[in-house]
Design an enzyme around this catalytic site. Structure first.
Site, PDB file in Angstrom:
ATOM      1  N   SER A 171      47.456  60.455  -0.701  1.00 42.16           N
ATOM      2  CA  SER A 171      46.331  59.387  -0.726  1.00 42.16           C
ATOM      3  C   SER A 171      46.731  58.167  -1.236  1.00 42.16           C
ATOM      4  CB  SER A 171      44.765  59.992  -1.160  1.00 42.16           C
ATOM      5  OG  SER A 171      43.884  59.306  -0.351  1.00 42.16           O
ATOM      6  N   THR A 172      45.821  57.504  -1.783  1.00 42.62           N
ATOM      7  CA  THR A 172      46.268  55.943  -2.171  1.00 42.62           C
ATOM      8  C   THR A 172      47.491  55.959  -2.925  1.00 42.62           C
ATOM      9  OG1 THR A 172      43.780  56.033  -2.733  1.00 42.62           O
ATOM     10  CG2 THR A 172      44.954  54.236  -3.519  1.00 42.62           C
ATOM     11  N   HIS A 197      46.200  60.626   3.776  1.00 44.03           N
ATOM     12  CA  HIS A 197      44.847  60.184   4.317  1.00 44.03           C
ATOM     13  C   HIS A 197      45.150  58.732   4.728  1.00 44.03           C
ATOM     14  CE1 HIS A 197      43.141  62.863   0.764  1.00 44.03           C
ATOM     15  NE2 HIS A 197      43.308  63.377   1.942  1.00 44.03           N
ATOM     16  N   MET A 289      43.631  59.405  -4.669  1.00 43.44           N
ATOM     17  CA  MET A 289      42.256  59.471  -5.288  1.00 43.44           C
ATOM     18  C   MET A 289      41.818  60.914  -5.013  1.00 43.44           C
ATOM     19  SD  MET A 289      39.987  56.091  -4.806  1.00 43.44           S
ATOM     20  CE  MET A 289      40.534  55.710  -3.110  1.00 43.44           C
TER      21      MET A 289
END
Length: 358
Positions: A171-172, A197, A289
């Protein structure tokens, strides 16, 4: 507890007012200033020493990417980009992430402002607060990844197990972490499936940019597409990616169903689909995250999969990999730069060697 000091940089007074109103509504955040162009922002950064910056891309006098590049060279800090979810916006935003921007959020248009305000608020507050968990030294780490050019791949004799599969979730910070892994892999690498994501309008362009930098072929996954050695398949930004086995071959399956862990695509969905073939899978959780992928990684480990998590020191945000470690879902914790070699060395083992080594 000290408040998070935020500087808003945007040429639109409407957006500045909206962002300021949202951030000021949270007791943990203080808006210390606003700037309508990068030159004003530069002076306010010196004067106000903010913790986090929100940054528009298109501004007068200097564009946001040029400003971000200068900022990350001279005064690295968490930056959240306000991006338009278009094909042009995808290129600009992915470039911002390469330069060290923490994350991005869709900039609401005037037409959708009222309808999207609550969702925008939730995303913005979550990202701003997560920015405070990132150590400043991590930004030079991100930039070092972005400077990677096409290099000699790692040596690899080929996998000794049919349908051996690598699955990656992130993700991040994940766009650059994924790139760091893939650029080192040779053209005969085991097949790879990836859930990052990312919005719908960004995933295809993300795959294209990776394909330009890698020896393996990188594509956005298509429904019922056969999975082949030397290819990596990126989940589309609005559909879950699963893997199924039929007549001795593996295939991508795309599913437009409900959000899982507040995400679509979800890493948990991808990892769960691999349970029937777990003893021939390597699952990897990179920076991000939240906790998406952690529980399914544990299930994979219990079924015989090898499970790797990126360590805290090299993760931009240790949410997803950290959640897996808390569940003891990992077989290995490793630095980002170690992951490609570990994946390949494991893939070279035959079934007998696997049992002896692990």
């Amino acid at each position: 507890m000290r408040k998070i000091k935020v500087l808003i940089v945007d040429d639109s007074v409407v957006i500045r007012n909206l962002v300021s109103e949202i951030l000021s509504s949270d007791s943990q955040i203080e808006v210390v200033g606003e700037a309508e162009d990068p030159y004003i922002a530069r002076e306010l950064i010196k004067k106000l020493n903010p913790d986090v910056l929100t940054l528009d891309v298109k501004m007068p006098k200097m564009d946001g990417i040029t400003f971000l590049e200068n900022l990350m060279r001279l005064r690295p800090m968490p930056v959240v980009m306000l991006s338009t979810l278009t094909s042009q916006g995808a290129d600009i935003t992915l470039r911002a992430l390469e330069l060290g921007a923490l994350d991005f959020i869709e900039k609401p248009s005037f037409e959708t402002l009222i309808a999207s305000k609550d969702n925008f608020k939730e995303q913005l507050l979550t990202i701003i607060k997560s920015a405070m968990t990132v150590e400043q030294k991590k930004y030079s780490l991100v930039q070092s990844v972005s400077d990677i050019n096409l290099t000699q791949p790692l040596p690899f004799n080929g996998t000794k197990r049919e349908n051996h599969l690598i699955a990656i979730g992130a993700s991040t910070g994940g766009t650059e972490a994924i790139k760091s892994v893939l650029v080192n892999l040779p053209s005969n690498s085991p097949a790879i499936v990836i859930t990052q994501h990312i919005p719908k309008t960004f995933s295809a362009r993300f795959a294209e940019r990776l394909n330009e930098s890698c020896h393996i072929c990188v594509q956005e996954a298509k429904h019922r597409q056969k999975i082949k050695t030397g290819y990596a398949y990126i989940a589309p930004g609005d559909q879950h990616l699963k893997v199924t086995e039929k007549n001795g071959s593996l295939f991508c399956v795309l599913e437009d169903s409900a959000l899982v862990n507040r995400h679509k695509p979800s890493v948990d969905v991808l990892f769960h689909s691999l349970l029937p073939m777990a003893n021939n899978v390597q699952a990897v959780l990179l920076t991000g995250m939240g906790n998406d992928g952690a529980r399914a990684m544990l299930a994979l480990k219990m079924q015989g999969a090898r499970t790797l998590v990126q360590d805290k020191n090299t993760s931009l945000i240790w949410g997803m990999p950290g959640s897996a470690v808390q569940l003891n879902a990992h077989t290995d914790i490793c630095e980002l730069k170690q992951i490609p070699e570990l994946l390949l060395s494991y893939a070279e083992l035959d079934k007998k060697q696997m049992k002896e080594a692990f």
